[in-house]
Design a protein around this motif. Structure first.
Motif, PDB file in Angstrom:
ATOM      1  N   ALA A 114      76.488  72.634  55.069  1.00  0.00           N
ATOM      2  CA  ALA A 114      75.186  72.177  54.580  1.00  0.00           C
ATOM      3  C   ALA A 114      74.504  71.409  55.704  1.00  0.00           C
ATOM      4  CB  ALA A 114      75.359  71.296  53.354  1.00  0.00           C
ATOM      5  N   THR A 115      73.280  71.815  56.034  1.00  0.00           N
ATOM      6  CA  THR A 115      72.629  71.253  57.206  1.00  0.00           C
ATOM      7  C   THR A 115      71.121  71.327  57.133  1.00  0.00           C
ATOM      8  OG1 THR A 115      72.428  71.487  59.625  1.00  0.00           O
ATOM      9  CG2 THR A 115      72.753  73.494  58.366  1.00  0.00           C
ATOM     10  N   TYR A 116      70.461  70.427  57.868  1.00  0.00           N
ATOM     11  CA  TYR A 116      69.028  70.535  58.115  1.00  0.00           C
ATOM     12  C   TYR A 116      68.787  71.080  59.515  1.00  0.00           C
ATOM     13  CZ  TYR A 116      67.303  68.244  53.878  1.00  0.00           C
ATOM     14  OH  TYR A 116      66.957  67.962  52.582  1.00  0.00           O
ATOM     15  N   ALA A 117      69.840  71.530  60.188  1.00  0.00           N
ATOM     16  CA  ALA A 117      69.713  72.041  61.555  1.00  0.00           C
ATOM     17  C   ALA A 117      70.044  73.535  61.613  1.00  0.00           C
ATOM     18  CB  ALA A 117      70.641  71.257  62.483  1.00  0.00           C
ATOM     19  N   ALA A 118      69.683  74.268  60.570  1.00  0.00           N
ATOM     20  CA  ALA A 118      70.030  75.696  60.519  1.00  0.00           C
ATOM     21  C   ALA A 118      69.436  76.466  61.695  1.00  0.00           C
ATOM     22  CB  ALA A 118      69.570  76.306  59.196  1.00  0.00           C
ATOM     23  N   ALA A 119      68.254  76.086  62.118  1.00  0.00           N
ATOM     24  CA  ALA A 119      67.608  76.802  63.226  1.00  0.00           C
ATOM     25  C   ALA A 119      68.454  76.707  64.497  1.00  0.00           C
ATOM     26  CB  ALA A 119      66.216  76.231  63.470  1.00  0.00           C
ATOM     27  N   THR A 120      69.054  75.554  64.708  1.00  0.00           N
ATOM     28  CA  THR A 120      69.913  75.371  65.881  1.00  0.00           C
ATOM     29  C   THR A 120      71.156  76.249  65.781  1.00  0.00           C
ATOM     30  OG1 THR A 120      69.171  73.093  66.173  1.00  0.00           O
ATOM     31  CG2 THR A 120      71.262  73.693  67.201  1.00  0.00           C
ATOM     32  N   LEU A 121      71.733  76.315  64.600  1.00  0.00           N
ATOM     33  CA  LEU A 121      72.917  77.137  64.393  1.00  0.00           C
ATOM     34  C   LEU A 121      72.597  78.611  64.624  1.00  0.00           C
ATOM     35  CD1 LEU A 121      74.283  75.384  61.186  1.00  0.00           C
ATOM     36  CD2 LEU A 121      75.219  75.226  63.477  1.00  0.00           C
ATOM     37  N   ARG A 122      71.463  79.032  64.112  1.00  0.00           N
ATOM     38  CA  ARG A 122      71.062  80.433  64.282  1.00  0.00           C
ATOM     39  C   ARG A 122      70.865  80.729  65.759  1.00  0.00           C
ATOM     40  NH1 ARG A 122      67.298  80.242  60.975  1.00  0.00           N
ATOM     41  NH2 ARG A 122      68.397  81.076  59.167  1.00  0.00           N
ATOM     42  N   ALA A 123      70.294  79.800  66.479  1.00  0.00           N
ATOM     43  CA  ALA A 123      69.988  80.019  67.894  1.00  0.00           C
ATOM     44  C   ALA A 123      71.251  80.178  68.738  1.00  0.00           C
ATOM     45  CB  ALA A 123      69.156  78.851  68.430  1.00  0.00           C
ATOM     46  N   VAL A 124      72.376  79.594  68.289  1.00  0.00           N
ATOM     47  CA  VAL A 124      73.618  79.704  69.074  1.00  0.00           C
ATOM     48  C   VAL A 124      74.541  80.774  68.508  1.00  0.00           C
ATOM     49  CG1 VAL A 124      73.516  77.325  69.876  1.00  0.00           C
ATOM     50  CG2 VAL A 124      74.792  77.854  67.785  1.00  0.00           C
ATOM     51  N   GLY A 125      74.025  81.593  67.590  1.00  0.00           N
ATOM     52  CA  GLY A 125      74.792  82.729  67.103  1.00  0.00           C
ATOM     53  C   GLY A 125      75.863  82.403  66.089  1.00  0.00           C
ATOM     54  N   TYR A 126      75.729  81.303  65.373  1.00  0.00           N
ATOM     55  CA  TYR A 126      76.715  80.951  64.348  1.00  0.00           C
ATOM     56  C   TYR A 126      76.583  81.887  63.163  1.00  0.00           C
ATOM     57  CZ  TYR A 126      79.632  77.775  61.537  1.00  0.00           C
ATOM     58  OH  TYR A 126      80.630  77.217  60.782  1.00  0.00           O
ATOM     59  N   ASP A 127      77.658  82.054  62.427  1.00  0.00           N
ATOM     60  CA  ASP A 127      77.673  82.918  61.252  1.00  0.00           C
ATOM     61  C   ASP A 127      76.840  82.289  60.141  1.00  0.00           C
ATOM     62  OD1 ASP A 127      80.303  83.882  58.874  1.00  0.00           O
ATOM     63  OD2 ASP A 127      78.268  84.648  59.201  1.00  0.00           O
ATOM     64  N   MET A 128      75.603  82.742  59.973  1.00  0.00           N
ATOM     65  CA  MET A 128      74.676  82.110  59.040  1.00  0.00           C
ATOM     66  C   MET A 128      75.034  82.386  57.578  1.00  0.00           C
ATOM     67  SD  MET A 128      72.923  80.432  61.076  1.00  0.00           S
ATOM     68  CE  MET A 128      71.694  79.722  59.979  1.00  0.00           C
ATOM     69  N   GLY A 129      75.932  83.311  57.335  1.00  0.00           N
ATOM     70  CA  GLY A 129      76.363  83.596  55.970  1.00  0.00           C
ATOM     71  C   GLY A 129      77.030  82.406  55.306  1.00  0.00           C
ATOM     72  N   ARG A 130      77.584  81.480  56.116  1.00  0.00           N
ATOM     73  CA  ARG A 130      78.262  80.321  55.549  1.00  0.00           C
ATOM     74  C   ARG A 130      77.410  79.044  55.667  1.00  0.00           C
ATOM     75  NH1 ARG A 130      83.046  80.683  56.714  1.00  0.00           N
ATOM     76  NH2 ARG A 130      82.961  82.680  57.795  1.00  0.00           N
ATOM     77  N   VAL A 131      76.145  79.202  56.073  1.00  0.00           N
ATOM     78  CA  VAL A 131      75.273  78.040  56.262  1.00  0.00           C
ATOM     79  C   VAL A 131      74.399  77.834  55.031  1.00  0.00           C
ATOM     80  CG1 VAL A 131      73.353  77.094  57.601  1.00  0.00           C
ATOM     81  CG2 VAL A 131      75.242  78.245  58.764  1.00  0.00           C
ATOM     82  N   LEU A 132      74.378  76.631  54.527  1.00  0.00           N
ATOM     83  CA  LEU A 132      73.522  76.230  53.419  1.00  0.00           C
ATOM     84  C   LEU A 132      72.333  75.498  54.035  1.00  0.00           C
ATOM     85  CD1 LEU A 132      73.374  76.264  50.329  1.00  0.00           C
ATOM     86  CD2 LEU A 132      74.563  74.075  50.326  1.00  0.00           C
ATOM     87  N   ASP A 133      71.233  76.225  54.220  1.00  0.00           N
ATOM     88  CA  ASP A 133      70.045  75.689  54.867  1.00  0.00           C
ATOM     89  C   ASP A 133      69.292  74.801  53.876  1.00  0.00           C
ATOM     90  OD1 ASP A 133      67.213  77.246  56.608  1.00  0.00           O
ATOM     91  OD2 ASP A 133      67.662  75.165  56.090  1.00  0.00           O
ATOM     92  N   LEU A 134      69.394  73.499  54.038  1.00  0.00           N
ATOM     93  CA  LEU A 134      68.793  72.564  53.082  1.00  0.00           C
ATOM     94  C   LEU A 134      67.266  72.566  53.179  1.00  0.00           C
ATOM     95  CD1 LEU A 134      71.365  69.662  53.529  1.00  0.00           C
ATOM     96  CD2 LEU A 134      71.232  71.296  51.645  1.00  0.00           C
ATOM     97  N   ASP A 135      66.725  72.855  54.350  1.00  0.00           N
ATOM     98  CA  ASP A 135      65.267  72.931  54.508  1.00  0.00           C
ATOM     99  C   ASP A 135      64.694  74.106  53.721  1.00  0.00           C
ATOM    100  OD1 ASP A 135      64.524  71.672  57.815  1.00  0.00           O
ATOM    101  OD2 ASP A 135      63.790  71.043  55.848  1.00  0.00           O
ATOM    102  N   GLU A 136      65.478  75.154  53.567  1.00  0.00           N
ATOM    103  CA  GLU A 136      64.995  76.364  52.896  1.00  0.00           C
ATOM    104  C   GLU A 136      64.596  76.068  51.452  1.00  0.00           C
ATOM    105  OE1 GLU A 136      66.268  81.077  52.884  1.00  0.00           O
ATOM    106  OE2 GLU A 136      67.803  79.539  53.051  1.00  0.00           O
ATOM    107  N   ILE A 137      65.233  75.073  50.872  1.00  0.00           N
ATOM    108  CA  ILE A 137      64.916  74.701  49.497  1.00  0.00           C
ATOM    109  C   ILE A 137      63.458  74.271  49.371  1.00  0.00           C
ATOM    110  CG2 ILE A 137      65.371  72.930  47.765  1.00  0.00           C
ATOM    111  CD1 ILE A 137      68.337  73.171  48.579  1.00  0.00           C
ATOM    112  N   PHE A 138      62.930  73.635  50.389  1.00  0.00           N
ATOM    113  CA  PHE A 138      61.546  73.171  50.339  1.00  0.00           C
ATOM    114  C   PHE A 138      60.569  74.271  50.730  1.00  0.00           C
ATOM    115  CE2 PHE A 138      62.308  68.869  49.323  1.00  0.00           C
ATOM    116  CZ  PHE A 138      63.487  68.500  49.942  1.00  0.00           C
ATOM    117  N   ARG A 139      61.091  75.356  51.307  1.00  0.00           N
ATOM    118  CA  ARG A 139      60.221  76.448  51.684  1.00  0.00           C
ATOM    119  C   ARG A 139      60.176  77.516  50.600  1.00  0.00           C
ATOM    120  NH1 ARG A 139      63.221  75.905  56.576  1.00  0.00           N
ATOM    121  NH2 ARG A 139      64.290  77.885  56.234  1.00  0.00           N
ATOM    122  N   GLY A 140      61.092  77.427  49.645  1.00  0.00           N
ATOM    123  CA  GLY A 140      61.203  78.454  48.600  1.00  0.00           C
ATOM    124  C   GLY A 140      60.138  78.356  47.522  1.00  0.00           C
TER     125      GLY A 140
END
Lengths: 136, 81
Positions: free
Chosen positions: A110-136
């Motif tokens: 769970a993170t507010y830094a999902a963009a950083t994780l995506r940029a370094v090629g992390y497996d986004m399937g296991r990322v809970l993007d907390l910012d996305e909740i406010f964009r939904g």
């Protein structure tokens, strides 16, 4: 396989500040408690959160209460070396690197830094993007 | 030293510019009834995402992706539990 959610420094900081961005983390904690899954807090992420909140005593108290309830995952020497490696290769903070490592193997991050994780090629399937909740 | 986990990325900075209403709520707080509605919405989204994320993490695809990411550092999942 152990299931659980890792909170990185960004999630810890926003939870501690107790404002609008703390709501997703607060609700996440409630949902996790209902399922009985563990909350994982890595030592390096906690250390970073404490530094960021250094001049906010109320937020620090809120954070320490969370840590008292869920504990902190201390890295051994091998993990510390791995954290340093991931941190250096990805140009990431040690807190984020440690959180990424703790999340691999059946957990979610769970993170507010999902963009950083995506940029370094992390497996986004296991990322809970907390910012996305406010964009939904 | 840049702190990517706490500093706004370019994408996040664009989001701030494009969503002033959200930013205003962050700054000024929201009424209790609106907060309760927001909490319910958040909880519903989280419940779905946690379930989907758990299914993925425990799937063969998720395990393989995790192992592959660790392997680049010479690690296995059992070493970072």
């Amino acid at each position: 396989m152990t299931v659980g959610v890792v909170l990185d420094a960004s999630a810890l900081v926003e939870y501690a500040r107790n404002d609008l961005r703390s709501l997703p983390v607060d609700e996440l904690l409630g949902e996790i408690a209902d399922t009985g899954s563990p909350i994982i807090i890595g030592w390096f992420a906690l250390d970073e959160a404490r530094q960021i909140l250094d001049d906010q005593p109320a937020a620090l108290d809120h954070l320490e209460a969370l840590v008292a309830e869920h504990g902190v995952r201390l890295p051994d020497n091998a993990m510390t070396k791995t954290v340093d490696l991931v941190s250096a290769e990805g140009q990431l903070s040690r807190g984020l690197a440690h959180s990424m490592l703790l999340a691999v193997g059946g957990r979610q991050l769970a993170t507010y830094a999902a963009a950083t994780l995506r940029a370094v090629g992390y497996d986004m399937g296991r990322v809970l993007d907390l910012d996305e909740i406010f964009r939904g | 030293m840049r702190r990517p986990d706490i500093e706004l990325s370019d994408a996040a900075a664009r989001y701030v510019e494009e969503h002033p209403a959200v930013i205003e709520k962050l700054a000024n707080g929201i009424p209790d009834d609106e907060q309760q509605q927001l909490r319910q919405k958040i909880r519903a989204q989280l419940r779905t995402r946690l379930h989907d994320g758990r299914v993925y993490a425990e799937s063969a695809e998720g395990r393989a992706a995790g192992e592959a990411w660790l392997a680049q550092f010479g690690l296995t999942a059992s070493q970072v539990r």
